[in-house]
Design a protein around this motif. Structure first.
Motif, short mmCIF file in Angstrom:
data_model
loop_
_atom_site.label_atom_id
_atom_site.label_comp_id
_atom_site.label_asym_id
_atom_site.label_seq_id
_atom_site.Cartn_x
_atom_site.Cartn_y
_atom_site.Cartn_z
N SER A 292 0.79 -1.27 0.13
CA SER A 292 0.15 0.04 0.09
C SER A 292 1.04 1.17 0.07
N ILE A 293 2.05 1.24 0.80
CA ILE A 293 2.90 2.47 0.85
C ILE A 293 3.60 2.71 -0.60
N LEU A 294 3.96 1.43 -0.86
CA LEU A 294 4.62 1.34 -2.37
C LEU A 294 3.60 2.10 -3.41
N LYS A 295 2.33 1.61 -3.50
CA LYS A 295 1.58 2.05 -4.30
C LYS A 295 1.20 3.56 -4.22
N ARG A 296 1.07 4.12 -3.07
CA ARG A 296 0.85 5.49 -2.86
C ARG A 296 2.03 6.35 -3.40
N ARG A 297 3.36 5.84 -3.19
CA ARG A 297 4.40 6.49 -3.52
C ARG A 297 4.61 6.71 -5.26
N VAL A 298 3.94 5.40 -5.66
CA VAL A 298 4.19 5.30 -7.36
C VAL A 298 3.18 6.13 -7.92
N ASP A 299 1.77 6.19 -7.06
CA ASP A 299 0.69 7.28 -7.78
C ASP A 299 1.36 8.62 -7.83
N LYS A 300 2.20 9.02 -6.92
CA LYS A 300 2.33 10.51 -6.78
C LYS A 300 3.36 10.77 -7.99
N GLN A 301 4.04 9.71 -8.55
CA GLN A 301 4.87 10.09 -9.47
C GLN A 301 4.15 10.27 -11.11
N LYS A 302 2.95 9.78 -10.93
CA LYS A 302 1.95 9.94 -11.93
C LYS A 302 2.82 9.27 -13.49
N PRO A 303 3.19 8.05 -13.43
CA PRO A 303 3.58 7.50 -14.66
C PRO A 303 2.51 7.36 -15.66
N THR A 304 3.15 7.67 -16.91
CA THR A 304 2.30 7.59 -17.95
C THR A 304 2.28 6.69 -19.10
N ASN A 305 3.14 5.55 -18.90
CA ASN A 305 3.04 4.48 -19.85
C ASN A 305 3.81 3.25 -18.83
N SER A 306 3.63 2.02 -19.61
CA SER A 306 4.15 0.89 -18.86
C SER A 306 5.60 0.94 -18.23
N ASP A 307 6.36 1.37 -19.41
CA ASP A 307 7.91 1.49 -18.99
C ASP A 307 8.29 2.20 -17.84
N LYS A 308 7.60 3.54 -18.04
CA LYS A 308 7.77 4.61 -16.77
C LYS A 308 7.05 3.86 -15.52
N LEU A 309 6.17 3.36 -15.53
CA LEU A 309 5.61 2.58 -14.38
C LEU A 309 6.62 1.50 -13.99
#
Length: 349
Positions: A292-309
């Motif tokens: 859950s913590i990791l997902k929140r941190r990833v969400d804040k970065q707002k990746p726009t494609n799979s590679d960036k994600l």
């Protein structure tokens, strides 16, 4: 003289303050006729205030009894019991059941009675279905490890899988906006019809996060794949974090985890298995909080494609501190205690 005293009080706006002003000048020796002349309030009001003060010796107004309640305390308790039996019943449905007990009341009255008792309508939380076997297995597990300390749990390495979706792991986000900004670019969350989903496997212990691997799409999660993942991801982490020190391995009861070949392989590697782990018990597993913590941190970065994600997931994973990992591991004794207190039922953590 009276006008000088009362003039500043003419700006009073509340009945309570006006009443206090009238009684104050009356106590200074002025009659009701004198006070009426100031026009601070209607004549009848002034005389009523003075009369009430003489009778009760106080400026406080006796509270009116109001409209009699339609239900007795006993009938209110009955409504509460009905509500606790049928948690999802609407106010109208409860009013109908209440009528059978002789109380003719509206749904609005039902809501007021329930609010008086602290029973507020809220959206039900979603939870995994737990048959009796899950409850029994959960209690067996918690009783088995109820005496373990944070130091004991520090020898356990948790290993699990989690999905990450493009444009938000949770699918929802709160924003602050003004009126008319509902569709402003900065206030909307982009979505796609079929968002890319990336699945990862990772492990962690009180010594920090370990290996994290991103699974190729359409990966068949069978015993061969799982053994290969353990070989390439788990063993290097154990060697790095524990060295020659004995550790304990935790994984859930997924079919490929319970294969005999996997159990034998772990035994050959001299890796002790924690458990058996009870099914449908995410609140017992601290790695769920880590995801859950990791997902929140990833969400804040707002990746726009799979590679960036994928890039952001790996970056944020290695940024997780040992202090955070240790804190999650040290929460295990209290998790066990909560489940035991709840007698195996779901609980929040």
């Amino acid at each position: 003289m009276l006008e000088i005293i009362v003039l500043p009080l003419l700006t009073m706006v509340t009945c309570k303050e006006t009443r206090a002003a009238i009684i104050a000048v009356h106590k200074n020796g002025f009659t009701g006729k004198d006070i009426v002349a100031t026009k601070i309030a209607p004549k009848s009001t002034i005389y009523r205030f003075i009369k009430n003060f003489k009778e009760r010796g106080s400026i406080l107004v006796k509270k009116a009894s109001g409209r009699p309640r339609k239900s007795s305390k006993r009938q209110d308790r009955l409504l509460k019991r009905i509500r606790l039996w049928e948690r999802s019943a609407t106010s109208a449905e409860l009013a109908q059941e209440w009528q059978q007990a002789g109380v003719s009341a509206s749904a609005r009255t039902v809501r007021r009675r329930l609010l008086e008792d602290g029973l507020v309508s809220r959206r039900a939380e979603r939870s995994h279905f737990s048959p009796k076997k899950n409850l029994r297995d959960r209690l067996i597990f918690c009783r088995k490890y109820s005496e373990w300390t944070a130091e004991d749990w520090g020898k356990v390495i948790f290993f699990d899988e989690a999905p990450f979706r493009l444009f938000g792991a949770s699918g929802k986000r709160l924003v602050r906006r003004r009126k008319g900004e509902r569709y402003h670019q900065s206030c909307v969350m982009p979505t796609v019809k079929h968002p890319d989903t990336i699945r990862v496997w990772g492990c962690f212990s009180s010594k920090g996060v370990g290996s994290l691997t991103i699974l190729p799409k359409n990966t068949a999660m069978n015993k061969e794949w799982y053994q290969n993942t353990l070989q390439q991801q788990l063993l290097p982490t154990i060697q790095q974090q524990f060295g020659e020190e004995q550790c304990i391995f935790q994984h859930d009861g997924a079919p490929c985890h319970k294969e005999k070949v996997i159990t034998k392989w772990l035994g050959d590697q001299n890796i002790e298995i924690l458990g058996p782990w009870p099914g449908n018990s995410p609140y017992l597993n601290p790695i769920e909080n880590l995801w859950s913590i990791l997902k929140r941190r990833v969400d804040k970065q707002k990746p726009t494609n799979s590679d960036k994600l994928q890039e952001v997931i790996m970056k944020e994973w290695v940024a997780i501190s040992q202090d955070l990992a240790q804190k999650l591991i040290e929460s295990m004794p209290s998790r066990i205690a909560k489940v035991l207190k709840k007698k195996g039922q779901h609980c929040k953590y």
